[in-house]
Structure formats: C-alpha cells, structure tokens
Scaffold this motif. Structure first.
Motif, PDB file in Angstrom:
ATOM      1  N   TYR A 291       0.993  -1.216  -0.196  1.00 63.31           N
ATOM      2  CA  TYR A 291       0.018   0.116  -0.124  1.00 63.31           C
ATOM      3  C   TYR A 291       1.030   1.399  -0.066  1.00 63.31           C
ATOM      4  CZ  TYR A 291      -4.521  -2.283   0.652  1.00 63.31           C
ATOM      5  OH  TYR A 291      -5.704  -3.071   0.641  1.00 63.31           O
ATOM      6  N   LYS A 292       2.104   1.283   0.852  1.00 70.51           N
ATOM      7  CA  LYS A 292       2.730   2.486   0.707  1.00 70.51           C
ATOM      8  C   LYS A 292       3.433   2.745  -0.421  1.00 70.51           C
ATOM      9  CE  LYS A 292       6.288   4.957   3.687  1.00 70.51           C
ATOM     10  NZ  LYS A 292       6.524   5.665   2.481  1.00 70.51           N
ATOM     11  N   ARG A 293       3.887   1.683  -1.316  1.00 64.98           N
ATOM     12  CA  ARG A 293       4.642   1.946  -2.622  1.00 64.98           C
ATOM     13  C   ARG A 293       3.260   2.513  -3.619  1.00 64.98           C
ATOM     14  NH1 ARG A 293       6.406  -3.901  -4.239  1.00 64.98           N
ATOM     15  NH2 ARG A 293       6.290  -3.260  -6.288  1.00 64.98           N
ATOM     16  N   ILE A 294       1.838   2.052  -3.364  1.00 58.54           N
ATOM     17  CA  ILE A 294       0.896   2.681  -4.219  1.00 58.54           C
ATOM     18  C   ILE A 294       0.645   4.093  -3.975  1.00 58.54           C
ATOM     19  CG2 ILE A 294      -1.513   2.569  -4.762  1.00 58.54           C
ATOM     20  CD1 ILE A 294      -0.985  -0.537  -4.411  1.00 58.54           C
ATOM     21  N   ASN A 295       0.466   4.412  -2.542  1.00 57.51           N
ATOM     22  CA  ASN A 295       0.446   5.739  -2.202  1.00 57.51           C
ATOM     23  C   ASN A 295       1.289   6.624  -2.390  1.00 57.51           C
ATOM     24  OD1 ASN A 295      -2.205   4.979  -1.212  1.00 57.51           O
ATOM     25  ND2 ASN A 295      -1.340   4.613   0.739  1.00 57.51           N
ATOM     26  N   ASP A 296       2.690   6.159  -2.474  1.00 56.87           N
ATOM     27  CA  ASP A 296       3.916   7.002  -2.532  1.00 56.87           C
ATOM     28  C   ASP A 296       3.746   7.290  -4.084  1.00 56.87           C
ATOM     29  OD1 ASP A 296       4.812   6.968  -0.055  1.00 56.87           O
ATOM     30  OD2 ASP A 296       6.273   5.442  -0.425  1.00 56.87           O
ATOM     31  N   TRP A 297       3.426   6.582  -5.046  1.00 58.99           N
ATOM     32  CA  TRP A 297       3.264   6.959  -6.368  1.00 58.99           C
ATOM     33  C   TRP A 297       2.159   7.843  -6.710  1.00 58.99           C
ATOM     34  CZ3 TRP A 297       0.247   7.769 -10.403  1.00 58.99           C
ATOM     35  CH2 TRP A 297       0.939   7.767 -11.780  1.00 58.99           C
ATOM     36  N   VAL A 298       1.058   7.817  -5.943  1.00 61.27           N
ATOM     37  CA  VAL A 298       0.141   8.964  -6.243  1.00 61.27           C
ATOM     38  C   VAL A 298       0.612  10.375  -5.785  1.00 61.27           C
ATOM     39  CG1 VAL A 298      -2.211   9.580  -5.512  1.00 61.27           C
ATOM     40  CG2 VAL A 298      -1.773   7.232  -6.048  1.00 61.27           C
ATOM     41  N   HIS A 299       0.923  10.217  -4.805  1.00 62.00           N
ATOM     42  CA  HIS A 299       1.636  11.635  -3.898  1.00 62.00           C
ATOM     43  C   HIS A 299       2.720  12.155  -4.749  1.00 62.00           C
ATOM     44  CE1 HIS A 299      -0.703  10.073  -0.166  1.00 62.00           C
ATOM     45  NE2 HIS A 299      -1.402  10.917  -0.988  1.00 62.00           N
ATOM     46  N   LEU A 318      -4.665   2.551  12.451  1.00 58.35           N
ATOM     47  CA  LEU A 318      -4.781   3.659  11.941  1.00 58.35           C
ATOM     48  C   LEU A 318      -3.621   4.569  12.008  1.00 58.35           C
ATOM     49  CD1 LEU A 318      -8.224   5.063  13.286  1.00 58.35           C
ATOM     50  CD2 LEU A 318      -7.557   4.223  11.045  1.00 58.35           C
ATOM     51  N   ASP A 319      -2.631   4.230  12.774  1.00 64.73           N
ATOM     52  CA  ASP A 319      -1.282   4.701  12.648  1.00 64.73           C
ATOM     53  C   ASP A 319      -0.470   4.226  11.407  1.00 64.73           C
ATOM     54  OD1 ASP A 319      -1.431   6.315  14.994  1.00 64.73           O
ATOM     55  OD2 ASP A 319      -0.768   4.789  16.543  1.00 64.73           O
ATOM     56  N   ASP A 320      -0.651   3.181  11.142  1.00 68.40           N
ATOM     57  CA  ASP A 320      -0.227   2.897   9.950  1.00 68.40           C
ATOM     58  C   ASP A 320      -0.818   3.035   8.663  1.00 68.40           C
ATOM     59  OD1 ASP A 320       1.870   0.271  11.129  1.00 68.40           O
ATOM     60  OD2 ASP A 320      -0.017  -0.256  11.993  1.00 68.40           O
ATOM     61  N   PHE A 321      -2.320   3.242   8.701  1.00 71.76           N
ATOM     62  CA  PHE A 321      -2.976   4.028   7.511  1.00 71.76           C
ATOM     63  C   PHE A 321      -2.173   5.198   7.337  1.00 71.76           C
ATOM     64  CE2 PHE A 321      -6.919   1.990   6.489  1.00 71.76           C
ATOM     65  CZ  PHE A 321      -6.789   0.791   6.876  1.00 71.76           C
ATOM     66  N   VAL A 322      -1.921   6.093   8.320  1.00 70.68           N
ATOM     67  CA  VAL A 322      -1.354   7.487   8.151  1.00 70.68           C
ATOM     68  C   VAL A 322      -0.019   7.318   7.858  1.00 70.68           C
ATOM     69  CG1 VAL A 322      -0.676   9.508   9.318  1.00 70.68           C
ATOM     70  CG2 VAL A 322      -2.727   8.517   9.905  1.00 70.68           C
ATOM     71  N   ASP A 323       0.987   6.234   8.016  1.00 67.80           N
ATOM     72  CA  ASP A 323       2.179   6.068   7.843  1.00 67.80           C
ATOM     73  C   ASP A 323       2.329   5.786   6.100  1.00 67.80           C
ATOM     74  OD1 ASP A 323       5.120   6.326   8.531  1.00 67.80           O
ATOM     75  OD2 ASP A 323       4.884   3.975   8.389  1.00 67.80           O
ATOM     76  N   MET A 324       1.459   5.016   6.014  1.00 63.78           N
ATOM     77  CA  MET A 324       1.404   4.669   4.625  1.00 63.78           C
ATOM     78  C   MET A 324       0.758   5.300   3.345  1.00 63.78           C
ATOM     79  SD  MET A 324      -0.888   0.998   4.703  1.00 63.78           S
ATOM     80  CE  MET A 324      -2.837   1.189   4.684  1.00 63.78           C
ATOM     81  N   GLY A 325       0.363   6.506   4.176  1.00 66.27           N
ATOM     82  CA  GLY A 325      -0.099   7.525   2.979  1.00 66.27           C
ATOM     83  C   GLY A 325      -1.522   7.613   2.706  1.00 66.27           C
ATOM     84  N   VAL A 326      -2.418   7.004   3.469  1.00 62.83           N
ATOM     85  CA  VAL A 326      -3.867   6.970   3.170  1.00 62.83           C
ATOM     86  C   VAL A 326      -4.297   8.507   3.788  1.00 62.83           C
ATOM     87  CG1 VAL A 326      -6.060   6.262   4.170  1.00 62.83           C
ATOM     88  CG2 VAL A 326      -4.240   4.598   3.646  1.00 62.83           C
ATOM     89  N   ASP A 327      -5.202   9.084   2.694  1.00 66.13           N
ATOM     90  CA  ASP A 327      -5.575  10.714   2.893  1.00 66.13           C
ATOM     91  C   ASP A 327      -7.133  10.497   3.658  1.00 66.13           C
ATOM     92  OD1 ASP A 327      -3.368  11.950   2.001  1.00 66.13           O
ATOM     93  OD2 ASP A 327      -3.990  11.215   0.199  1.00 66.13           O
TER      94      ASP A 327
END
Length: 421
Positions: A291-299, A318-327
């Motif tokens: 998920y972090k790879r995907i979110n990083d690409w988007v951002h 939720l801390d992990d959601f924030v850390d991996m870039g969920v908006d």
C-alpha cells in the motif's frame, strides 16, 4: 462555494462553507436500488426503473434530482466494467426479488431459479458456472466459491491469479478520458476516480467473481488462514497486484489528468465488529509495504488524495494507515469497538479526512425512529465536521428495507445543521 471547491477545501483539512455530502459517488456511499426507488416515490420524484451502477451490491444510479435533494457535492468516475467483468454497453430490464424495476448492463447473463433466487455468470459467460448468487428475497449478490481444492504442496500464486489483474487497455483509457472531461466540464461536482485495483485481499474479490475459472486459495476462510500458513503465497499475489496497479495508475493519470480530486484505491475490510482480522504485525508485514508503494506513487506523481474504504474496528491500524499515506478513510464505522468519534477526530482529524460515519446503518437508520436518526446525525456532525476534514455519508451503503422517512430525516438533519452554521 461550488461543490468542487467545497470538497477541495475539505480534503485539504480546511473549513468549507458547509459540510459537504456524498450520495452515490463510490461503491460504499450509495443506496440499494430497492430503497432508492421507494425514496424517490416518497419524495414525489418521477419514478422509473433504477439504473444499476454497481451490480454486486445492486446500487442504484443517483440522478441529478436526487443529488440536488441530498445536497451531494461529489460524483464518481466509474470504470466501464463491473464486478462480474461485464463491460458497459446498453441496458436491459431486471426485476429485483421484491419487485423493484431496474436496468442492468446488456451483457449480464443470469438465471432465476424456481425458488426465486438469481445466479449470475462471470463476464456474461454461460459456458462456466455462475459466480454470484442473490438468494430468494435478497437484494444483492454474494460470491460463489468455484475454485477446486488446492494442493498445499503445489502452490502457484502467479498462475492462480493470472486472470485477476490486468493492465488497462486503450479503449478503457479513452473512455475514462472522455467521461472525465464530461464530468469536469459539464458539472461543478468534485470527481472521485473509482479506479480500484489495489484492494489487497478484498473478501469480495478473492473468490474471483469476474474470473472464468478461478483456482488456488480462494475461499475467504482459507485465504485468512494462508496469512499464517503460506505468507509467501499472499506476498506473491500482492506483488503481482501492486505492479499491475502501478502500471494502471500511470495510464489513469494520462487519461484523467487533474480532472479528478480523489482516487479510490482499496475497499479491503480489515475489521470486524470487535477487532481486526489479524494482529497489526501481520498487517505491517503483508499489506503495508505494498500500500505504501501505491500511495507514494500517487503523491509523487499527482495532486490526488487517496481514498480507502475499510469497515469494522480498525483503530489499531490507523497509525499505519497514516504512515503508509492514506488520505481519506471511509466508512468510519463508529458502531465498531474502539471507534469512538471523539478520539478519532482528536487523534487523527488533522491526518485523515473522515468520509462517512454520519449515521449508523446497522441499527439507527434502518430500525430507529426519524427523531433518533435526526439526533444521531446532528451529534455526529458536531463532532466530525469540526475544523473541516469531513464529508457526510452514512456508514456504508444504505441497504434495502431502510424506511424512506428515516432517509428524509437524515438529509433534513444535515440541511438544518448546515443552515445553522
């Protein structure tokens, strides 16, 4: 503000002129066609067969008059193929078990059994067994497990899931380009791009409702056990899915550009009513890196915000959601254990946009009184909309048999709250 401006302010954690509303922009903020048909009648709107926009859950198209009534600010850019792999192109009648008239894609193939249950086929192909089942008296489809038993000594994830994930073709990209232009230039709604494709381990997709001949680990209980028994299998599937998603994101960016504000990434549920499906450590090992790879690409490549739907008690993720870039987090299931609205807003309100949570769709909305609905809506608005970063929607889709008077009470409560601000 226009609706588009209102959503832009909100997703950037700024206070808009009023609380924005979403009705029907995603596959988790819509309304079952049966309920939508009854609501239109109760409001005195012109009634007609309801066009189905998401056939798995039998969600109805929200017409402009209903969007105006609800005060909706966002519209969805949907993919041209549905959950069963059928491409859009013409409509035909389909009557739901309760008699609701609807219109579904011309390419759907289904059978109605003697008991009134409905069986639907993947890709409209009757040469293979059906992949979905709507029970007699039901209002949506469930998956049918069709994969043969797997051999734990001969696990082949790349082969098993080779037909599940595909790179977007030119025809689809051109459709999205043209459709996004129509929505962007022809309306002032904010647009959410319902791309999907990164629902890692999504219980609705693991069985392969759109795949002609699924094989491998497909039953959801087997899939969950595989996290402990065969983690390498899970990781290989996710690697294939992530690589495909990254390719599709690049094509999608070229097709829709900056006409969308939000991209819908994943609908995987990680929570039950009382806790998570598995320990946070398992999530961090098997899901978070992808998920972090995907979110990083988007951002890194777009101005879009990422939208994640995840039901249940997920407070420990939720801390992990924030850390991996969920908006953006949806549906904000406040009825689940530990999902306290005060805590969520205080701890995560400046990090996550909350999209949903406006009223409980398991108890209050379907079974409460209109006054109970009004009261809960206003209480939730008071908590969640403070300082922006909130879009009103119920917790998940409005299901069949929800009383129209309760839905009217819900939307009137939102209007009253906004008019007093």
């Amino acid at each position: 503000m226009t609706s588009r401006e209102r959503i832009i302010e909100t997703i950037h954690h700024r206070q808009p002129d009023r609380v924005p509303v979403d009705l029907g922009a995603t596959g988790q903020t819509g309304m079952n066609a049966s309920t939508l048909y009854k609501l239109r009648a109760a409001l005195g709107m012109e009634n007609h067969p309801i066009e189905i926009t998401e056939i798995f859950q039998m969600l109805g198209k929200i017409d402009p008059d209903m969007m105006a009534y609800a005060g909706s600010d966002v519209i969805g850019l949907n993919m041209p193929s549905d959950m069963f792999g059928v491409k859009a192109g013409g409509l035909k009648p389909f009557t739901m078990p309760d008699g609701t008239p609807t219109m579904i894609s011309q390419g759907e193939a289904y059978d109605v059994a003697e008991d009134g249950s409905v069986y639907i086929y993947p890709q409209g192909n009757r040469t293979v067994p059906p992949s979905g089942h709507m029970p007699a008296g039901g209002s949506f489809f469930d998956n049918i497990n069709r994969a043969p038993a797997y051999d734990e000594d001969e696990l082949t994830p790349a082969e098993d899931f080779k037909d599940d994930f595909g790179v977007m073709d030119e025809e689809t990209a051109r459709y999205l380009e043209e459709k996004s232009k129509v929505l962007y230039e022809g309306t002032d709604y904010a647009i959410i791009g319902n791309l999907g494709g990164a629902g890692l381990g999504d219980s609705a997709m693991v069985p392969g409702p759109h795949v002609l001949a699924p094989k491998g680990i497909r039953k959801f209980d087997d899939w969950l056990m595989a996290h402990m028994l065969y983690p390498e299998y899970i990781q290989e599937v996710f690697e294939i899915q992530t690589q495909t998603m990254l390719k599709n994101l690049e094509i999608y960016r070229q097709a829709v550009g900056n006409r969308i504000e939000i991209v819908w990434i994943s609908g995987t549920d990680f929570g039950t009513q009382n806790g998570e499906f598995f320990r946070p450590e398992v999530f961090r090992e098997l899901y978070k890196p992808y998920y972090k790879r995907i979110n990083d690409w988007v951002h890194e490549n777009t101005p879009w915000k990422t939208f994640y739907h995840c039901c249940g008690s997920i407070v420990n993720y939720l801390d992990d959601f924030v850390d991996m870039g969920v908006d953006i987090l949806n549906p904000v299931q406040l009825s689940a254990k530990g999902m306290d609205p005060h805590m969520l807003k205080e701890k995560y309100g400046d990090k996550l946009v909350f999209w949903g949570g406006g009223v409980d769709t398991q108890q209050t909305l379907p079974f409460g009184t209109p006054e109970q609905v009004r009261q809960q809506v206003k209480e939730r608005l008071e908590i969640l909309s403070k300082n922006g970063g909130y879009v009103f929607a119920p917790i998940h889709n409005v299901v069949a048999k929800t009383p129209a008077e309760n839905l009217i009470a819900m939307y009137e409560a939102v209007k009253e709250y906004n008019s007093n601000k």
